[in-house]
Design an enzyme around this catalytic site. Structure first.
Site, mmCIF file in Angstrom:
data_model
loop_
_atom_site.group_PDB
_atom_site.id
_atom_site.type_symbol
_atom_site.label_atom_id
_atom_site.label_comp_id
_atom_site.label_asym_id
_atom_site.label_seq_id
_atom_site.Cartn_x
_atom_site.Cartn_y
_atom_site.Cartn_z
ATOM 1 N N ASP A 1 0.857 -1.186 0.000
ATOM 2 C CA ASP A 1 0.000 0.000 0.000
ATOM 3 C C ASP A 1 0.899 1.244 0.000
ATOM 4 O OD1 ASP A 1 -2.988 0.954 0.630
ATOM 5 O OD2 ASP A 1 -1.594 2.221 1.751
ATOM 6 N N ILE A 2 0.586 2.208 -0.911
ATOM 7 C CA ILE A 2 1.352 3.448 -0.950
ATOM 8 C C ILE A 2 0.969 4.310 0.254
ATOM 9 C CG2 ILE A 2 1.855 5.526 -2.278
ATOM 10 C CD1 ILE A 2 1.159 3.998 -4.802
ATOM 11 N N GLU B 1 -4.684 2.343 -4.235
ATOM 12 C CA GLU B 1 -3.222 2.404 -4.111
ATOM 13 C C GLU B 1 -2.629 1.087 -3.639
ATOM 14 O OE1 GLU B 1 -4.880 4.282 -0.251
ATOM 15 O OE2 GLU B 1 -5.476 3.973 -2.339
#
Length: 344
Positions: free
Chosen positions: A214-215, A256
Protein backbone atom coordinates in the site's frame (compact mmCIF):
# COMPACT_ATOMS: atom_id res chain seq x y z
CA UNK A 1 -3.67 -14.62 -17.08
CA UNK A 2 -1.97 -14.38 -20.48
CA UNK A 3 -4.18 -14.31 -23.56
CA UNK A 4 -3.27 -16.64 -26.45
CA UNK A 5 -1.65 -15.15 -29.55
CA UNK A 6 -3.48 -14.74 -32.86
CA UNK A 7 -1.65 -17.74 -34.32
CA UNK A 8 -2.51 -19.95 -31.34
CA UNK A 9 -6.14 -18.87 -31.35
CA UNK A 10 -6.55 -19.38 -35.10
CA UNK A 11 -4.86 -22.77 -34.93
CA UNK A 12 -7.13 -23.96 -32.12
CA UNK A 13 -10.21 -22.76 -33.99
CA UNK A 14 -9.31 -24.09 -37.45
CA UNK A 15 -7.80 -27.48 -36.57
CA UNK A 16 -11.08 -29.28 -35.69
CA UNK A 17 -12.85 -27.79 -38.71
CA UNK A 18 -9.98 -28.72 -41.02
CA UNK A 19 -9.84 -32.26 -39.67
CA UNK A 20 -13.59 -32.80 -40.07
CA UNK A 21 -13.49 -31.48 -43.65
CA UNK A 22 -10.61 -33.77 -44.53
CA UNK A 23 -12.38 -36.77 -43.01
CA UNK A 24 -15.49 -35.98 -45.07
CA UNK A 25 -13.37 -35.68 -48.23
CA UNK A 26 -11.67 -39.02 -47.51
CA UNK A 27 -14.94 -40.85 -46.80
CA UNK A 28 -16.55 -39.35 -49.91
CA UNK A 29 -13.58 -40.45 -51.97
CA UNK A 30 -13.90 -43.98 -50.56
CA UNK A 31 -17.64 -44.04 -51.31
CA UNK A 32 -17.03 -42.95 -54.91
CA UNK A 33 -14.31 -45.56 -55.27
CA UNK A 34 -16.56 -48.39 -54.09
CA UNK A 35 -19.47 -47.21 -56.23
CA UNK A 36 -17.41 -46.91 -59.40
CA UNK A 37 -15.66 -50.22 -58.70
CA UNK A 38 -19.03 -51.94 -58.97
CA UNK A 39 -19.39 -50.86 -62.61
CA UNK A 40 -15.90 -50.16 -63.97
CA UNK A 41 -12.54 -51.77 -63.23
CA UNK A 42 -10.43 -49.38 -61.13
CA UNK A 43 -6.82 -49.76 -59.97
CA UNK A 44 -6.74 -51.55 -56.61
CA UNK A 45 -3.96 -49.31 -55.33
CA UNK A 46 -6.50 -46.48 -55.06
CA UNK A 47 -7.81 -48.13 -51.90
CA UNK A 48 -4.30 -47.83 -50.48
CA UNK A 49 -4.32 -44.13 -51.35
CA UNK A 50 -7.55 -43.69 -49.41
CA UNK A 51 -5.94 -45.48 -46.47
CA UNK A 52 -2.99 -43.06 -46.64
CA UNK A 53 -5.44 -40.13 -46.69
CA UNK A 54 -7.08 -41.54 -43.57
CA UNK A 55 -3.70 -41.73 -41.83
CA UNK A 56 -3.06 -38.11 -42.78
CA UNK A 57 -6.42 -37.16 -41.25
CA UNK A 58 -5.37 -38.87 -38.02
CA UNK A 59 -2.04 -37.04 -38.08
CA UNK A 60 -3.80 -33.72 -38.73
CA UNK A 61 -6.00 -34.30 -35.69
CA UNK A 62 -2.84 -34.58 -33.57
CA UNK A 63 -1.05 -31.63 -35.18
CA UNK A 64 0.59 -29.21 -32.76
CA UNK A 65 1.69 -26.54 -35.25
CA UNK A 66 -0.10 -24.71 -38.09
CA UNK A 67 2.54 -25.76 -40.63
CA UNK A 68 2.17 -29.46 -39.86
CA UNK A 69 -1.61 -29.17 -40.05
CA UNK A 70 -1.27 -27.46 -43.44
CA UNK A 71 1.01 -30.21 -44.79
CA UNK A 72 -1.33 -33.01 -43.65
CA UNK A 73 -4.45 -31.24 -44.95
CA UNK A 74 -2.79 -30.59 -48.30
CA UNK A 75 -1.75 -34.24 -48.60
CA UNK A 76 -5.31 -35.40 -47.95
CA UNK A 77 -6.82 -33.11 -50.59
CA UNK A 78 -4.11 -33.94 -53.13
CA UNK A 79 -4.66 -37.67 -52.61
CA UNK A 80 -8.42 -37.21 -52.96
CA UNK A 81 -7.88 -35.24 -56.16
CA UNK A 82 -5.69 -38.05 -57.53
CA UNK A 83 -8.24 -40.74 -56.60
CA UNK A 84 -11.16 -38.89 -58.16
CA UNK A 85 -9.14 -38.18 -61.31
CA UNK A 86 -8.28 -41.86 -61.66
CA UNK A 87 -11.92 -42.77 -61.19
CA UNK A 88 -12.86 -40.31 -63.93
CA UNK A 89 -10.34 -41.98 -66.23
CA UNK A 90 -11.76 -45.41 -65.36
CA UNK A 91 -15.29 -44.30 -66.23
CA UNK A 92 -14.29 -42.70 -69.54
CA UNK A 93 -14.77 -39.14 -70.75
CA UNK A 94 -12.60 -37.80 -67.87
CA UNK A 95 -12.38 -34.27 -69.30
CA UNK A 96 -15.91 -33.52 -68.09
CA UNK A 97 -14.88 -34.30 -64.50
CA UNK A 98 -11.87 -31.98 -64.33
CA UNK A 99 -13.75 -28.84 -63.29
CA UNK A 100 -16.12 -30.54 -60.78
CA UNK A 101 -13.21 -32.30 -59.05
CA UNK A 102 -11.10 -29.14 -58.76
CA UNK A 103 -13.93 -26.89 -57.65
CA UNK A 104 -15.40 -29.30 -55.07
CA UNK A 105 -12.02 -29.87 -53.42
CA UNK A 106 -10.46 -26.41 -53.67
CA UNK A 107 -13.24 -23.90 -52.99
CA UNK A 108 -14.45 -25.27 -49.60
CA UNK A 109 -10.85 -25.43 -48.34
CA UNK A 110 -10.53 -21.64 -48.67
CA UNK A 111 -12.17 -21.14 -45.27
CA UNK A 112 -9.89 -23.48 -43.30
CA UNK A 113 -6.46 -22.11 -44.20
CA UNK A 114 -4.70 -19.71 -41.85
CA UNK A 115 -2.76 -17.98 -44.62
CA UNK A 116 -3.68 -17.10 -48.23
CA UNK A 117 -0.37 -18.59 -49.42
CA UNK A 118 -1.38 -21.94 -47.88
CA UNK A 119 -4.61 -21.87 -49.84
CA UNK A 120 -2.84 -21.06 -53.11
CA UNK A 121 -0.37 -23.92 -52.65
CA UNK A 122 -3.06 -26.42 -51.68
CA UNK A 123 -5.47 -25.39 -54.43
CA UNK A 124 -2.73 -25.41 -57.06
CA UNK A 125 -1.79 -28.97 -56.08
CA UNK A 126 -5.43 -30.05 -56.30
CA UNK A 127 -5.87 -28.61 -59.80
CA UNK A 128 -2.44 -29.68 -61.00
CA UNK A 129 -2.88 -33.27 -59.83
CA UNK A 130 -6.31 -33.60 -61.42
CA UNK A 131 -5.13 -32.04 -64.69
CA UNK A 132 -2.01 -34.22 -65.01
CA UNK A 133 -3.87 -37.48 -64.32
CA UNK A 134 -6.93 -36.71 -66.43
CA UNK A 135 -4.95 -35.13 -69.28
CA UNK A 136 -8.07 -33.49 -70.74
CA UNK A 137 -8.60 -33.19 -74.46
CA UNK A 138 -10.40 -30.23 -75.97
CA UNK A 139 -12.15 -30.35 -79.31
CA UNK A 140 -12.09 -26.57 -79.68
CA UNK A 141 -9.48 -24.04 -78.54
CA UNK A 142 -12.33 -22.12 -76.91
CA UNK A 143 -13.02 -25.07 -74.60
CA UNK A 144 -9.43 -24.97 -73.37
CA UNK A 145 -9.60 -21.19 -72.87
CA UNK A 146 -12.86 -21.37 -70.92
CA UNK A 147 -11.53 -24.21 -68.78
CA UNK A 148 -8.40 -22.25 -67.90
CA UNK A 149 -10.49 -19.15 -67.13
CA UNK A 150 -12.75 -21.21 -64.86
CA UNK A 151 -9.77 -22.65 -63.01
CA UNK A 152 -8.27 -19.17 -62.59
CA UNK A 153 -11.60 -17.72 -61.42
CA UNK A 154 -11.93 -20.53 -58.89
CA UNK A 155 -8.45 -19.82 -57.52
CA UNK A 156 -9.12 -16.09 -57.26
CA UNK A 157 -12.53 -16.62 -55.65
CA UNK A 158 -11.07 -19.01 -53.10
CA UNK A 159 -8.22 -16.60 -52.42
CA UNK A 160 -10.68 -13.74 -51.82
CA UNK A 161 -12.71 -15.94 -49.45
CA UNK A 162 -9.55 -17.00 -47.60
CA UNK A 163 -8.42 -13.36 -47.17
CA UNK A 164 -11.91 -12.31 -46.04
CA UNK A 165 -12.05 -15.07 -43.41
CA UNK A 166 -8.55 -14.18 -42.25
CA UNK A 167 -9.60 -10.56 -41.73
CA UNK A 168 -12.72 -11.63 -39.87
CA UNK A 169 -10.64 -13.86 -37.57
CA UNK A 170 -8.21 -11.01 -36.91
CA UNK A 171 -11.04 -8.60 -36.12
CA UNK A 172 -12.65 -11.09 -33.74
CA UNK A 173 -9.27 -11.80 -32.16
CA UNK A 174 -8.59 -8.09 -31.58
CA UNK A 175 -12.00 -7.68 -29.97
CA UNK A 176 -11.30 -10.69 -27.75
CA UNK A 177 -7.95 -9.19 -26.79
CA UNK A 178 -9.67 -5.95 -25.82
CA UNK A 179 -12.23 -7.82 -23.74
CA UNK A 180 -9.43 -9.84 -22.12
CA UNK A 181 -7.59 -6.64 -21.25
CA UNK A 182 -10.75 -5.16 -19.73
CA UNK A 183 -11.32 -8.31 -17.71
CA UNK A 184 -7.76 -9.06 -16.59
CA UNK A 185 -5.67 -5.90 -16.90
CA UNK A 186 -5.56 -2.70 -14.89
CA UNK A 187 -6.14 0.11 -17.45
CA UNK A 188 -3.95 2.68 -15.64
CA UNK A 189 -0.77 0.76 -14.88
CA UNK A 190 -1.10 -2.05 -17.42
CA UNK A 191 -0.52 -4.60 -14.65
CA UNK A 192 -2.77 -7.62 -14.08
CA UNK A 193 -5.84 -6.73 -12.03
CA UNK A 194 -7.36 -8.41 -8.98
CA UNK A 195 -9.26 -11.01 -11.01
CA UNK A 196 -6.19 -12.14 -12.93
CA UNK A 197 -4.09 -12.16 -9.77
CA UNK A 198 -6.55 -14.26 -7.75
CA UNK A 199 -6.86 -16.80 -10.55
CA UNK A 200 -3.07 -17.07 -10.66
CA UNK A 201 -2.94 -17.80 -6.93
CA UNK A 202 -4.87 -21.03 -7.48
CA UNK A 203 -2.95 -22.11 -10.58
CA UNK A 204 -0.57 -25.03 -10.68
CA UNK A 205 2.73 -24.32 -8.98
CA UNK A 206 1.10 -21.67 -6.80
CA UNK A 207 3.47 -19.30 -4.95
CA UNK A 208 4.25 -19.66 -1.24
CA UNK A 209 4.43 -16.00 -0.22
CA UNK A 210 1.94 -13.15 -0.51
CA UNK A 211 3.05 -9.52 -0.30
CA UNK A 212 0.36 -6.90 0.22
CA UNK A 213 1.56 -3.38 -0.69
CA UNK A 214 0.00 0.00 0.00
CA UNK A 215 1.35 3.45 -0.95
CA UNK A 216 1.68 5.52 2.20
CA UNK A 217 -0.35 8.73 2.50
CA UNK A 218 -1.66 8.41 -1.04
CA UNK A 219 -4.77 10.45 -0.26
CA UNK A 220 -2.56 13.41 0.66
CA UNK A 221 -0.87 13.17 -2.75
CA UNK A 222 -4.23 13.36 -4.50
CA UNK A 223 -5.42 16.22 -2.27
CA UNK A 224 -2.19 18.22 -2.59
CA UNK A 225 -1.13 17.66 -6.20
CA UNK A 226 -4.34 16.51 -7.84
CA UNK A 227 -5.57 13.23 -9.22
CA UNK A 228 -3.38 13.45 -12.33
CA UNK A 229 -0.29 13.43 -10.11
CA UNK A 230 -1.81 10.60 -8.11
CA UNK A 231 -2.34 8.58 -11.28
CA UNK A 232 1.26 9.23 -12.32
CA UNK A 233 2.43 8.11 -8.90
CA UNK A 234 0.54 4.83 -9.32
CA UNK A 235 2.11 4.33 -12.75
CA UNK A 236 5.62 5.07 -11.47
CA UNK A 237 5.25 2.84 -8.43
CA UNK A 238 3.87 0.07 -10.65
CA UNK A 239 6.90 0.31 -12.94
CA UNK A 240 9.32 0.21 -10.02
CA UNK A 241 7.58 -2.79 -8.48
CA UNK A 242 7.53 -4.58 -11.82
CA UNK A 243 11.24 -3.98 -12.35
CA UNK A 244 12.02 -5.23 -8.85
CA UNK A 245 10.06 -8.52 -8.96
CA UNK A 246 10.92 -10.24 -12.27
CA UNK A 247 9.79 -13.84 -12.17
CA UNK A 248 7.07 -13.15 -9.61
CA UNK A 249 3.39 -12.29 -10.10
CA UNK A 250 2.52 -8.62 -9.60
CA UNK A 251 -0.88 -6.95 -9.77
CA UNK A 252 -2.70 -3.79 -8.84
CA UNK A 253 -5.58 -4.83 -6.63
CA UNK A 254 -7.28 -1.43 -6.73
CA UNK A 255 -6.76 2.10 -5.44
CA UNK A 256 -3.22 2.40 -4.11
CA UNK A 257 -2.93 -1.31 -3.30
CA UNK A 258 -0.60 -3.68 -5.11
CA UNK A 259 0.20 -7.32 -4.49
CA UNK A 260 3.00 -9.76 -5.25
CA UNK A 261 2.75 -13.54 -5.28
CA UNK A 262 6.35 -14.56 -4.72
CA UNK A 263 7.93 -17.88 -5.67
CA UNK A 264 10.67 -17.42 -3.08
CA UNK A 265 12.65 -20.41 -1.81
CA UNK A 266 12.03 -19.62 1.84
CA UNK A 267 10.94 -16.86 4.20
CA UNK A 268 14.39 -15.29 4.30
CA UNK A 269 14.38 -14.79 0.54
CA UNK A 270 10.84 -13.44 0.68
CA UNK A 271 11.92 -10.88 3.30
CA UNK A 272 14.83 -9.83 1.11
CA UNK A 273 12.37 -9.25 -1.73
CA UNK A 274 10.12 -7.21 0.56
CA UNK A 275 13.08 -5.12 1.67
CA UNK A 276 14.09 -4.44 -1.96
CA UNK A 277 10.55 -3.33 -2.82
CA UNK A 278 10.37 -0.90 0.09
CA UNK A 279 13.78 0.56 -0.76
CA UNK A 280 13.07 0.81 -4.51
CA UNK A 281 9.87 2.80 -4.05
CA UNK A 282 11.49 5.06 -1.48
CA UNK A 283 14.11 5.98 -4.08
CA UNK A 284 11.48 7.58 -6.36
CA UNK A 285 11.41 11.38 -6.56
CA UNK A 286 8.26 13.08 -7.87
CA UNK A 287 7.18 16.71 -7.51
CA UNK A 288 9.55 17.05 -4.58
CA UNK A 289 7.93 14.11 -2.79
CA UNK A 290 9.62 10.93 -1.61
CA UNK A 291 6.95 8.22 -1.71
CA UNK A 292 7.02 5.15 0.44
CA UNK A 293 5.10 1.92 0.82
CA UNK A 294 4.04 -0.29 3.65
CA UNK A 295 4.18 -4.00 2.97
CA UNK A 296 2.69 -7.05 4.63
CA UNK A 297 4.26 -10.47 4.05
CA UNK A 298 2.63 -13.83 4.79
CA UNK A 299 3.64 -17.40 4.02
CA UNK A 300 0.84 -19.70 2.96
CA UNK A 301 0.10 -22.52 5.32
CA UNK A 302 -0.53 -26.06 4.13
CA UNK A 303 -4.05 -26.23 2.75
CA UNK A 304 -4.78 -22.62 3.71
CA UNK A 305 -7.48 -20.84 1.77
CA UNK A 306 -6.41 -17.87 -0.34
CA UNK A 307 -8.75 -15.53 1.52
CA UNK A 308 -7.16 -16.39 4.88
CA UNK A 309 -3.67 -16.07 3.44
CA UNK A 310 -4.41 -12.62 2.00
CA UNK A 311 -6.07 -11.52 5.22
CA UNK A 312 -2.93 -12.34 7.21
CA UNK A 313 -0.80 -10.37 4.74
CA UNK A 314 -3.23 -7.47 5.03
CA UNK A 315 -2.95 -7.60 8.83
CA UNK A 316 0.85 -7.50 8.54
CA UNK A 317 0.52 -4.50 6.22
CA UNK A 318 -1.42 -2.54 8.84
CA UNK A 319 1.15 -3.54 11.42
CA UNK A 320 3.85 -2.01 9.20
CA UNK A 321 1.82 1.20 8.96
CA UNK A 322 1.27 1.24 12.73
CA UNK A 323 5.01 1.01 13.28
CA UNK A 324 5.85 4.02 11.16
CA UNK A 325 5.28 3.13 7.45
CA UNK A 326 8.04 2.81 4.84
CA UNK A 327 8.70 -0.72 6.02
CA UNK A 328 7.49 -4.30 5.82
CA UNK A 329 6.02 -6.60 8.44
CA UNK A 330 5.83 -10.38 8.45
CA UNK A 331 2.93 -12.47 9.66
CA UNK A 332 4.31 -15.78 10.84
CA UNK A 333 0.90 -17.02 11.96
CA UNK A 334 2.14 -18.10 15.41
CA UNK A 335 4.29 -15.11 16.44
CA UNK A 336 3.82 -11.31 16.54
CA UNK A 337 4.65 -9.57 13.24
CA UNK A 338 8.31 -8.66 12.79
CA UNK A 339 9.17 -5.57 10.81
CA UNK A 340 11.92 -4.19 8.62
CA UNK A 341 12.28 -0.73 7.12
CA UNK A 342 13.95 0.84 4.13
CA UNK A 343 17.36 2.41 4.61
CA UNK A 344 17.17 6.14 5.04
Amino acid sequence: MQAPSYQQKSFCQLRPVAVVCKIIATLACLAFLVLVDLHYPVPSYLYLWVLVAGICCWAAARAQTPDFLFVMATLVLTICSACLAQLAVAMGEPTYWLLPIGMVLSLPSATIHMRPLHYLVCSSLIWGTAYLLIQPTFVRPLDFTLTMMTMGATLLTGLAVCIAYQRVRKTVFELQQQLHALAYQDPLTGLPNRRAFLQGLEAAGAPRFFLMIDIDDFKNINDTLGHAAGDQMLIDVGKVLQATVPGHSLARLGGEEFAVAAHAADLAHAEQLAQRLVAAVHAIRMHGLVPSISLGLAERGAGEAAASWMQRADAALYEAKRRGKNRYAVDRADTPAATGSAPS
